[in-house]
Design a protein around this motif. Structure first.
Motif, PDB file in Angstrom:
ATOM      1  N   CYS A   1     -13.733 -54.530  -2.588  1.00  0.00           N
ATOM      2  CA  CYS A   1     -13.331 -54.376  -3.498  1.00  0.00           C
ATOM      3  C   CYS A   1     -13.862 -54.812  -4.331  1.00  0.00           C
ATOM      4  O   CYS A   1     -14.816 -55.526  -4.287  1.00  0.00           O
ATOM      5  CB  CYS A   1     -11.678 -55.284  -3.486  1.00  0.00           C
TER       6      CYS A   1
ATOM      7  N   ALA B   1     -11.559 -48.865  -3.112  1.00  0.00           N
ATOM      8  CA  ALA B   1     -10.971 -49.699  -1.863  1.00  0.00           C
ATOM      9  C   ALA B   1     -12.344 -48.797  -0.938  1.00  0.00           C
ATOM     10  O   ALA B   1     -12.241 -47.437  -0.855  1.00  0.00           O
ATOM     11  CB  ALA B   1     -10.251 -50.203  -0.803  1.00  0.00           C
TER      12      ALA B   1
ATOM     13  N   PHE C   1      -7.584 -54.473   0.804  1.00  0.00           N
ATOM     14  CA  PHE C   1      -7.582 -54.240  -0.331  1.00  0.00           C
ATOM     15  C   PHE C   1      -5.804 -54.744  -0.258  1.00  0.00           C
ATOM     16  O   PHE C   1      -5.248 -55.802  -1.209  1.00  0.00           O
ATOM     17  CB  PHE C   1      -7.380 -52.942  -1.191  1.00  0.00           C
TER      18      PHE C   1
ATOM     19  N   LYS D   1      -7.217 -58.332  -1.263  1.00  0.00           N
ATOM     20  CA  LYS D   1      -6.891 -59.080  -2.472  1.00  0.00           C
ATOM     21  C   LYS D   1      -5.639 -59.473  -2.652  1.00  0.00           C
ATOM     22  O   LYS D   1      -5.534 -59.899  -3.711  1.00  0.00           O
ATOM     23  CB  LYS D   1      -7.682 -57.402  -2.956  1.00  0.00           C
TER      24      LYS D   1
END
Length: 558
Positions: free
Chosen positions: A281, A301, A312, A316
């Motif tokens: 990402c 992604a 992701f 993330k």
């Protein structure tokens, strides 16, 4: 008439001054640090002043498993951003920077394609603003300081057999996967086995993409484990006193890069961890900045949703507190035919049966994404050879999966070709239907997290690993790392670890060959199957066709 190459379209772009692009998002010129006329970094102090602003809507673009036929995830990301701009929305795009390894290898560039591109295309796919060089330098500075520390007395009592920090290079080079350093006598240090990874697999890259600011960056760099002592206690980068100098090298690289699409939609291009051997990402700081400045942020992604989207969501979004509002899943008729069993040379002829067979891969991704509680829309990235019957077959299938599919012609028409998709995505995002939740809780054990991803996302029947790997995970849990998410490193071409197994396989076995603790980045990497952290070049690398023409322009870059 033959279509123009991407690089020719990009070269003809009517680029606006970067200050004008920043102005669309309310960034004053004095807070843009220009790199030429068409790209700039956004100043840290301006970003810090955005705290407290309301976030815009976050839209993730992902895809089915990649095939040689092409899916066009980045092209669709750019096209959707331009489509949102065309329907009157304040939009921004967030993507990763390109690695030189794939550019000169097989994959090519990472700036979109056709009339859905981010420019300047050549600079973005080459040195850009020097971020990757800074990451490579910071990583290898630490490598040099480790060996220097050992050479001058080894105060930290590092066990030379347990140095886990390798070196990196932003190039595909299989000859460097396993090396021996410090040969040539006493003056050159103590010989030991080591090797190189590609820069985008570096924990420094992952940290830059997950850090909140420079202070958080230095803290994370200091927490990286570089070696172990004979008693197996970890040695951190801060023990080598490398974290401060590394942060200095990364100071400018930490600032997001602002560029534009062919239609002048603002685009943040920052960071670039691989999606199979890292978390795939763009940077958290770029995404957060865009969310404070735009009403709709389109990000992507890497690779298929089984890798990129899962990471992701589980890495993330978990770490940064992000809440995605909608997912766009990209597919092409050609790629679905390959998933249905056709060879690349058979794709030009209409074959509705193969399309229907290949839709199993699409359907698996739809259901996986829905499992995260986020609404899903399918974007059919149009190729000129697609028949109406093939397109209708996909739309009917997707409807049966409880989603909807929109035909998108952004490659040929830019943002005009995604207006219908953009309108629907904005409606879904505005409706607030997303009930996003990660796949597993923090408190689940590391091994069970690996099993959770393998079983629920890959539909594997079993995960296997040597007893030493299970013991290593338990040891890390005892040291306080059990709450970390897992970053699965496997082939991008299949739900399984066999790159030749397309479609939607079930009941396969996922072998975990190695685990690595990225304590600074905040995740545990599980390397599955034959995946390499230093890729090699193909038999005919793209570099063979890249050159300067008589006018000094780049040719062959794609």
């Amino acid at each position: 008439m033959a279509a123009k190459p991407d690089i020719e379209i990009a070269r003809e772009a009517d680029k606006r001054p970067i200050q004008e692009i920043g102005g669309k998002l309310g960034i004053p010129p004095e807070h843009l640090l220009p790199y030429g006329h068409d790209k700039a970094k956004v100043a840290q102090d301006f970003i810090a002043g955005l705290e407290g602003r309301k976030d815009g809507k976050l839209i993730l673009v992902t895809a089915i498993n990649p095939t040689p036929a092409g899916e066009g995830k980045t092209t669709t990301t750019v096209g959707l951003g331009d489509g949102l701009s065309r329907i009157g929305k304040t939009a921004a795009i967030c993507i990763r920077e390109a690695s030189l390894g794939p550019n000169f290898g097989m994959k090519g560039g990472a700036a979109g394609g056709g009339y859905a591109q981010i420019v300047p295309m050549e600079e973005m796919n080459l040195h850009f603003t020097g971020d990757f060089h800074a990451i490579t330098s910071a990583h290898n500075l630490l490598s040099a300081m480790i060996d220097n520390h050992i050479h001058w007395g080894n105060e930290q009592e590092i066990d030379l057999r347990r140095v886990v920090w390798r070196r990196v290079l932003d190039m595909n080079d299989r000859a460097l996967r396993h090396t021996v350093t410090s040969l040539g006598g006493v003056a050159n240090g103590f010989p030991r086995e080591t090797g190189f990874d590609i820069t985008v697999a570096s924990e420094v890259m992952a940290i830059l993409c997950l850090a909140d600011d420079l202070a958080d960056l230095q803290r994370r760099l200091g927490e990286m484990i570089v070696a172990y002592r004979r008693d197996k206690t970890p040695v951190f980068a801060r023990d080598i006193k490398a974290d401060g100098a590394m942060t200095v090298l990364l100071r400018d690289a930490m600032q997001p890069n602002l560029v534009q699409t062919l239609e002048h939609t603002p685009a943040f291009v920052h960071g670039g961890p691989f999606a199979n051997i890292a978390h795939g990402c763009n940077s958290v700081i770029a995404t957060r900045t865009a969310l404070k400045l735009a009403d709709y942020v389109v990000t992507e992604a890497g690779f298929g949703a089984d890798l990129g989207a899962e990471k992701f969501f589980d890495i993330k979004c978990r770490k940064a507190g992000l809440h995605p509002d909608c997912v766009v899943l990209v597919a092409t008729i050609r790629a679905l035919k390959m998933n249905g069993g056709l060879a690349k040379e058979e794709l030009s002829a209409e074959n509705v049966t193969a399309v229907r067979e290949g839709c199993a891969n699409l359907g698996r991704h739809i259901q996986n994404l829905k499992g995260f509680g986020v609404p899903v829309v399918v974007a059919i990235n149009h190729f000129t050879g697609d028949s109406e019957a093939e397109i209708a077959a996909v739309q009917t299938y997707v409807e049966g999966q409880g989603a909807e599919a929109h035909l998108c012609t952004h490659w040929a028409e830019g943002g005009k070709g995604t207006e219908a998709l953009a309108t629907r995505v904005a409606e879904i995002a505005d409706a607030g239907q997303s009930q996003f939740a990660p796949l597993y809780p923090d408190e689940m054990s590391l091994w069970h997290k690996i099993e959770c991803v393998a079983e629920r996302i890959y539909h594997a029947s079993e995960v296997t690993a040597d007893t030493r790997i299970r013991a290593q995970l338990e040891e890390w849990e005892a040291q306080g790392y059990g709450h970390l998410p897992v970053c699965m490193a496997k082939t991008q071409y299949s739900f399984s670890t066999d790159p030749g197994l397309r479609g939607a396989p079930e009941g396969h076995v996922v072998p975990v060959r190695e685990v690595r603790l990225s304590a600074g980045a905040g995740f545990v990497v599980a390397i599955c199957g034959d995946i390499m952290t230093m890729p090699g070049l193909p038999r005919r690398p793209a570099a063979e066709a890249i050159r300067l023409n008589a006018a000094g322009e780049v040719e062959g870059l794609f």
